[in-house]
Motif scaffolding. Structure first.
Motif, PDB file in Angstrom:
ATOM      1  N   ALA A   1      27.857  14.673  30.651  1.00  0.00           N
ATOM      2  CA  ALA A   1      28.355  15.617  30.985  1.00  0.00           C
ATOM      3  C   ALA A   1      27.314  17.015  32.140  1.00  0.00           C
ATOM      4  O   ALA A   1      25.817  16.238  31.413  1.00  0.00           O
ATOM      5  CB  ALA A   1      28.918  16.148  30.922  1.00  0.00           C
ATOM      6  N   SER A   2      26.916  17.397  32.914  1.00  0.00           N
ATOM      7  CA  SER A   2      26.110  18.464  33.847  1.00  0.00           C
ATOM      8  C   SER A   2      26.231  19.133  32.621  1.00  0.00           C
ATOM      9  O   SER A   2      27.143  19.390  32.029  1.00  0.00           O
ATOM     10  CB  SER A   2      26.626  18.534  35.368  1.00  0.00           C
ATOM     11  OG  SER A   2      27.758  19.366  34.838  1.00  0.00           O
ATOM     12  N   VAL A   3      25.150  19.769  33.357  1.00  0.00           N
ATOM     13  CA  VAL A   3      24.740  21.221  32.456  1.00  0.00           C
ATOM     14  C   VAL A   3      25.680  21.961  32.295  1.00  0.00           C
ATOM     15  O   VAL A   3      25.597  22.594  31.726  1.00  0.00           O
ATOM     16  CB  VAL A   3      22.879  22.128  32.968  1.00  0.00           C
ATOM     17  CG1 VAL A   3      22.859  23.120  32.302  1.00  0.00           C
ATOM     18  CG2 VAL A   3      22.313  20.549  32.309  1.00  0.00           C
TER      19      VAL A   3
ATOM     20  N   GLN B   1      28.836  21.406  33.454  1.00  0.00           N
ATOM     21  CA  GLN B   1      30.374  20.837  32.696  1.00  0.00           C
ATOM     22  C   GLN B   1      30.055  21.826  30.748  1.00  0.00           C
ATOM     23  O   GLN B   1      31.006  21.854  30.173  1.00  0.00           O
ATOM     24  CB  GLN B   1      30.001  20.305  32.894  1.00  0.00           C
ATOM     25  CG  GLN B   1      31.332  19.667  31.827  1.00  0.00           C
ATOM     26  CD  GLN B   1      32.587  19.787  32.461  1.00  0.00           C
ATOM     27  OE1 GLN B   1      33.285  19.009  33.838  1.00  0.00           O
ATOM     28  NE2 GLN B   1      33.033  20.433  31.956  1.00  0.00           N
ATOM     29  N   ARG B   2      28.594  21.158  30.473  1.00  0.00           N
ATOM     30  CA  ARG B   2      28.709  21.665  29.286  1.00  0.00           C
ATOM     31  C   ARG B   2      28.260  23.539  28.562  1.00  0.00           C
ATOM     32  O   ARG B   2      28.693  23.780  28.029  1.00  0.00           O
ATOM     33  CB  ARG B   2      26.577  21.180  28.858  1.00  0.00           C
ATOM     34  CG  ARG B   2      27.375  19.594  28.514  1.00  0.00           C
ATOM     35  CD  ARG B   2      25.987  18.961  27.753  1.00  0.00           C
ATOM     36  NE  ARG B   2      24.686  19.726  27.931  1.00  0.00           N
ATOM     37  CZ  ARG B   2      23.918  18.727  29.109  1.00  0.00           C
ATOM     38  NH1 ARG B   2      24.840  18.121  30.386  1.00  0.00           N
ATOM     39  NH2 ARG B   2      22.575  19.163  29.034  1.00  0.00           N
TER      40      ARG B   2
ATOM     41  N   VAL C   1      19.318  25.991  31.628  1.00  0.00           N
ATOM     42  CA  VAL C   1      20.064  26.068  33.156  1.00  0.00           C
ATOM     43  C   VAL C   1      19.285  26.872  34.720  1.00  0.00           C
ATOM     44  O   VAL C   1      18.246  28.292  34.424  1.00  0.00           O
ATOM     45  CB  VAL C   1      21.506  27.233  33.948  1.00  0.00           C
ATOM     46  CG1 VAL C   1      21.923  27.109  34.389  1.00  0.00           C
ATOM     47  CG2 VAL C   1      22.714  26.673  32.422  1.00  0.00           C
TER      48      VAL C   1
ATOM     49  N   ASP D   1      19.856  23.138  38.305  1.00  0.00           N
ATOM     50  CA  ASP D   1      21.195  22.228  37.618  1.00  0.00           C
ATOM     51  C   ASP D   1      22.517  22.551  38.574  1.00  0.00           C
ATOM     52  O   ASP D   1      23.731  21.799  38.775  1.00  0.00           O
ATOM     53  CB  ASP D   1      21.302  23.130  36.852  1.00  0.00           C
ATOM     54  CG  ASP D   1      20.280  22.278  35.938  1.00  0.00           C
ATOM     55  OD1 ASP D   1      19.846  21.162  36.203  1.00  0.00           O
ATOM     56  OD2 ASP D   1      19.942  22.886  34.833  1.00  0.00           O
TER      57      ASP D   1
ATOM     58  N   ARG E   1      22.254  23.246  41.784  1.00  0.00           N
ATOM     59  CA  ARG E   1      21.699  22.721  43.776  1.00  0.00           C
ATOM     60  C   ARG E   1      21.824  24.446  43.841  1.00  0.00           C
ATOM     61  O   ARG E   1      23.154  23.666  45.981  1.00  0.00           O
ATOM     62  CB  ARG E   1      23.288  21.375  43.627  1.00  0.00           C
ATOM     63  CG  ARG E   1      23.443  20.435  42.944  1.00  0.00           C
ATOM     64  CD  ARG E   1      24.823  19.769  44.231  1.00  0.00           C
ATOM     65  NE  ARG E   1      25.049  18.936  42.686  1.00  0.00           N
ATOM     66  CZ  ARG E   1      26.190  18.338  42.893  1.00  0.00           C
ATOM     67  NH1 ARG E   1      26.859  18.182  43.815  1.00  0.00           N
ATOM     68  NH2 ARG E   1      26.441  16.135  41.953  1.00  0.00           N
TER      69      ARG E   1
ATOM     70  N   GLY F   1      27.446  22.909  43.594  1.00  0.00           N
ATOM     71  CA  GLY F   1      27.385  22.607  42.578  1.00  0.00           C
ATOM     72  C   GLY F   1      28.330  21.239  41.896  1.00  0.00           C
ATOM     73  O   GLY F   1      29.083  20.643  42.158  1.00  0.00           O
ATOM     74  N   PRO F   2      27.476  20.193  40.701  1.00  0.00           N
ATOM     75  CA  PRO F   2      28.515  20.218  39.806  1.00  0.00           C
ATOM     76  C   PRO F   2      29.773  20.109  39.032  1.00  0.00           C
ATOM     77  O   PRO F   2      30.315  21.600  39.321  1.00  0.00           O
ATOM     78  CB  PRO F   2      27.404  19.240  38.774  1.00  0.00           C
ATOM     79  CG  PRO F   2      26.359  19.912  38.837  1.00  0.00           C
ATOM     80  CD  PRO F   2      26.561  21.182  39.871  1.00  0.00           C
TER      81      PRO F   2
ATOM     82  N   VAL G   1      33.609  21.574  38.011  1.00  0.00           N
ATOM     83  CA  VAL G   1      33.975  22.215  35.939  1.00  0.00           C
ATOM     84  C   VAL G   1      35.021  21.119  36.046  1.00  0.00           C
ATOM     85  O   VAL G   1      35.900  22.279  36.808  1.00  0.00           O
ATOM     86  CB  VAL G   1      33.460  23.452  36.559  1.00  0.00           C
ATOM     87  CG1 VAL G   1      33.841  24.039  34.660  1.00  0.00           C
ATOM     88  CG2 VAL G   1      31.673  23.607  35.830  1.00  0.00           C
TER      89      VAL G   1
END
Length: 226
Positions: free
Chosen positions: A2-4, A6-7, A44, A48, A50, A221-222, A224
């Motif tokens: 999991a991405s930062v 997401q966590r 963060v 992280d 982007r 970004g990533p 969620v």
């Protein structure tokens, strides 16, 4: 893996699923989870998400402030505010809400006041409200998160000192006018805002300042998923 972000979102959901009621002392479970959320938020970085601090993008924006929405649940909302050089977010409140703010790049001054208390006086005009200045400090990417509580540090103003700037923002629960959680704006009475923590101040509610405008920007970004 999991991405930062997401966590971080999962920890925010865990922290604010059972928050203390307004006026209630927070329990150990909440405090431990809030401390973990603060720790994770401090880690963060702009990369992280982007998010690249490109001055040209901020300069070319037609509004002084933009909001980049990341995710929202019934428990919390998370996003990024992007501020042009010289921009500011006026003094405003977060009714019955917790908040965490983490600067990702640039430098901002955060002024935090307690939730104002109405004071009855036989005078005409808008009600006078009594508050306390808790802090007025500079925050950068090397600073820990600024934490707002339902009563303490609930009002705050954000002013860019070294722009452009951006900060990650978590609010719990999210703004919701239907649930009585609408944003209100305030003005400090009696001249410049004091700089000494613990100083009593008087404020009054005002309409949203005409010079304050907030636009939207797409989150790149990533993803969620909650």
């Amino acid at each position: 893996m999991a991405s930062v972000v997401q966590r971080l979102a999962r920890q925010a959901r865990l922290t604010f699923t059972f928050p203390p009621r307004v006026g209630e002392e927070p329990g150990r479970f909440f405090l431990e989870n809030l401390a973990e959320l603060r720790r994770m938020m401090f880690e963060v970085q702009a990369a992280d998400l982007r998010l690249v601090p490109v001055p040209q993008r901020a300069e070319s924006c037609s509004v002084p402030v933009s909001y980049m929405h990341i995710c929202e649940t019934e428990q919390f909302s998370m996003g990024v505010f992007l501020l042009r050089p010289g921009a500011s977010i006026p003094l405003h409140d977060h009714p019955d809400m917790h908040g965490l703010l983490r600067v990702l790049y640039g430098t901002v001054r955060l002024s935090c006041l307690d939730r104002p208390v109405p004071v009855q006086y036989a005078v005409r005009g808008p009600p006078l409200l009594r508050s306390v200045l808790r802090s007025s400090a500079l925050y950068t990417e090397h600073s820990g998160p600024c934490v707002l509580h339902p009563d303490r540090d609930n009002l705050h103003r954000v002013e860019v000192v070294d722009g452009p700037s951006a900060f990650l923002d978590i609010l719990a629960p999210p703004y919701d006018p239907d649930q009585g959680r609408d944003c209100h704006y305030y003005r400090v009475l009696g001249g410049p805002e004091p700089a000494v923590s613990g100083t009593e101040v008087w404020v009054t509610e005002v309409p949203q300042p005409e010079e304050f405008r907030c636009g939207g920007e797409q989150y790149q970004g990533p993803p969620v998923r909650l």
